[in-house]
Design an enzyme around this catalytic site. Sequence first.
Site, PDB file in Angstrom:
ATOM      1  N   ASP A 123      -6.423  -6.658   4.335  1.00 22.82           N
ATOM      2  CA  ASP A 123      -5.822  -5.319   4.287  1.00 22.82           C
ATOM      3  C   ASP A 123      -5.971  -4.659   5.648  1.00 22.82           C
ATOM      4  O   ASP A 123      -7.091  -4.483   6.133  1.00 22.82           O
ATOM      5  CB  ASP A 123      -6.550  -4.501   3.205  1.00 22.82           C
ATOM      6  N   GLY A 124      -4.809  -4.312   6.226  1.00 20.70           N
ATOM      7  CA  GLY A 124      -4.820  -3.602   7.493  1.00 20.70           C
ATOM      8  C   GLY A 124      -4.039  -4.345   8.561  1.00 20.70           C
ATOM      9  O   GLY A 124      -4.450  -5.420   8.993  1.00 20.70           O
ATOM     10  N   SER A 164       0.854  -1.199   0.000  1.00 22.31           N
ATOM     11  CA  SER A 164       0.000   0.000   0.000  1.00 22.31           C
ATOM     12  C   SER A 164       0.882   1.239   0.000  1.00 22.31           C
ATOM     13  O   SER A 164       1.620   1.492   0.963  1.00 22.31           O
ATOM     14  CB  SER A 164      -0.895  -0.008   1.240  1.00 22.31           C
ATOM     15  N   GLY A 188       1.216  -2.059   4.210  1.00 20.69           N
ATOM     16  CA  GLY A 188       1.704  -0.689   4.112  1.00 20.69           C
ATOM     17  C   GLY A 188       2.950  -0.494   4.946  1.00 20.69           C
ATOM     18  O   GLY A 188       4.079  -0.538   4.447  1.00 20.69           O
ATOM     19  N   HIS A 240      -8.130   0.601  -4.316  1.00 22.09           N
ATOM     20  CA  HIS A 240      -9.037   0.336  -3.190  1.00 22.09           C
ATOM     21  C   HIS A 240      -9.807   1.618  -2.922  1.00 22.09           C
ATOM     22  O   HIS A 240      -9.272   2.569  -2.352  1.00 22.09           O
ATOM     23  CB  HIS A 240      -8.202  -0.105  -1.976  1.00 22.09           C
ATOM     24  N   GLY A 254      -1.032   1.773   9.370  1.00 19.54           N
ATOM     25  CA  GLY A 254      -0.328   1.711  10.643  1.00 19.54           C
ATOM     26  C   GLY A 254      -1.178   1.311  11.836  1.00 19.54           C
ATOM     27  O   GLY A 254      -0.748   1.438  12.968  1.00 19.54           O
ATOM     28  N   GLY A 296      -9.315   3.644   6.622  1.00 20.54           N
ATOM     29  CA  GLY A 296      -9.060   5.072   6.788  1.00 20.54           C
ATOM     30  C   GLY A 296      -7.603   5.430   6.999  1.00 20.54           C
ATOM     31  O   GLY A 296      -7.160   6.480   6.547  1.00 20.54           O
TER      32      GLY A 296
HETATM   33  C1  DX5 Z   1      -6.499   1.330   5.343  1.00 22.04           C
HETATM   34  C2  DX5 Z   1      -5.950   1.011   3.996  1.00 22.04           C
HETATM   35  C3  DX5 Z   1      -4.771   0.122   3.992  1.00 22.04           C
HETATM   36  C4  DX5 Z   1      -3.558   0.658   4.711  1.00 22.04           C
HETATM   37  C5  DX5 Z   1      -2.686  -0.511   5.065  1.00 22.04           C
HETATM   38  O1  DX5 Z   1      -7.748   1.908   5.216  1.00 22.04           O
HETATM   39  O2  DX5 Z   1      -6.943   0.378   3.206  1.00 22.04           O
HETATM   40  O3  DX5 Z   1      -4.427  -0.285   2.682  1.00 22.04           O
HETATM   41  O4  DX5 Z   1      -2.827   1.580   3.969  1.00 22.04           O
HETATM   42  O5  DX5 Z   1      -1.614  -0.084   5.848  1.00 22.04           O
HETATM   43  P1  DX5 Z   1      -0.987  -1.009   6.979  1.00 22.04           P
HETATM   44  O6  DX5 Z   1      -0.516  -2.260   6.335  1.00 22.04           O
HETATM   45  O7  DX5 Z   1       0.124  -0.169   7.540  1.00 22.04           O
HETATM   46  O8  DX5 Z   1      -2.091  -1.285   7.973  1.00 22.04           O
HETATM   47 ZN    ZN Z   2      -6.328  -0.490   1.307  1.00 21.11          ZN
END
Ligand code: DX5
Ligand code: ZN
Length: 228
Positions: A174-175, A8, A196, A65, A144, A141
């Site tokens: 995701d997340g 991400s 991410g 996304h 991290g 949203g």
């Molecule tokens: C959150 C996003 C994710 C986010 C993931 O709403 O959809 O894609 O950027 O980041 P990490 O892996 O750091 O949780």
């Molecule tokens: Zn995402």
Amino acid sequence: MAVSINPSILSSDLANLGDEVKGIEDACDYLHVDVMDYQFVPNLTFGMPIVERLLEIVETPIDAHLMIENPERWAPQYAEAGCKSVTFHYEAAKDPGQVIAGIRTAGGLVGMGIKPGTRLETVEELLPHLDMLLVMTVEPGFSGQSFMADMLGKVKRAREIIGRDDLKLAIQVDGGVGAKTIEQCADAGADIFVAGHAVFRTENPAKACSDLRALAQSAHDKSWWCGG
Ligand code: DX5
Ligand code: ZN
């Protein structure tokens, strides 16, 4: 089957986005681009101009996304622009069937995301029409955040339904996905992994992708649903 690692870009150094994505291109499968609109989620990120520019500079396919209201109106244009996969949120759609048809007609693979509070049963009848179900493992949203392990049951149920009904869709998580959580996700039934912080907030993002891939693939190959 090969797992997919989708970093991400929200966690990357956005002042150097071009270099950041070029640094991981060879190590990842898709670039995950989080589009947020201050309406569906309390954050604002990227829109079409950034997506179009990324499409010009990278070979890696884009996984858009969309955390936005009114996906009926906006989702098809991400597929038309060239995003290989476009994911909208069930909770944002007035007519999910219309969004699905719009993305497909525009030539995109169709993903649908569900927030942690949305039950799988609510969306079960839509699964045969999707290429991918995104099970959010944080509240959408922000990057991290901490991984919500209680979402693993939802991933497992989705994988059971896919097996039972012989469906073809993939399951994305995701997340909060990283070295400590990716194996549990693969074991539960996920085959596409968004990360991410676990990629871009490391010394060597390309190596982080490769390391995550190795963990995910080995857990996938040993998993209950893969016959391991
Ligand atoms: C959150 C996003 C994710 C986010 C993931 O709403 O959809 O894609 O950027 O980041 P990490 O892996 O750091 O949780
Ligand atoms: Zn995402």
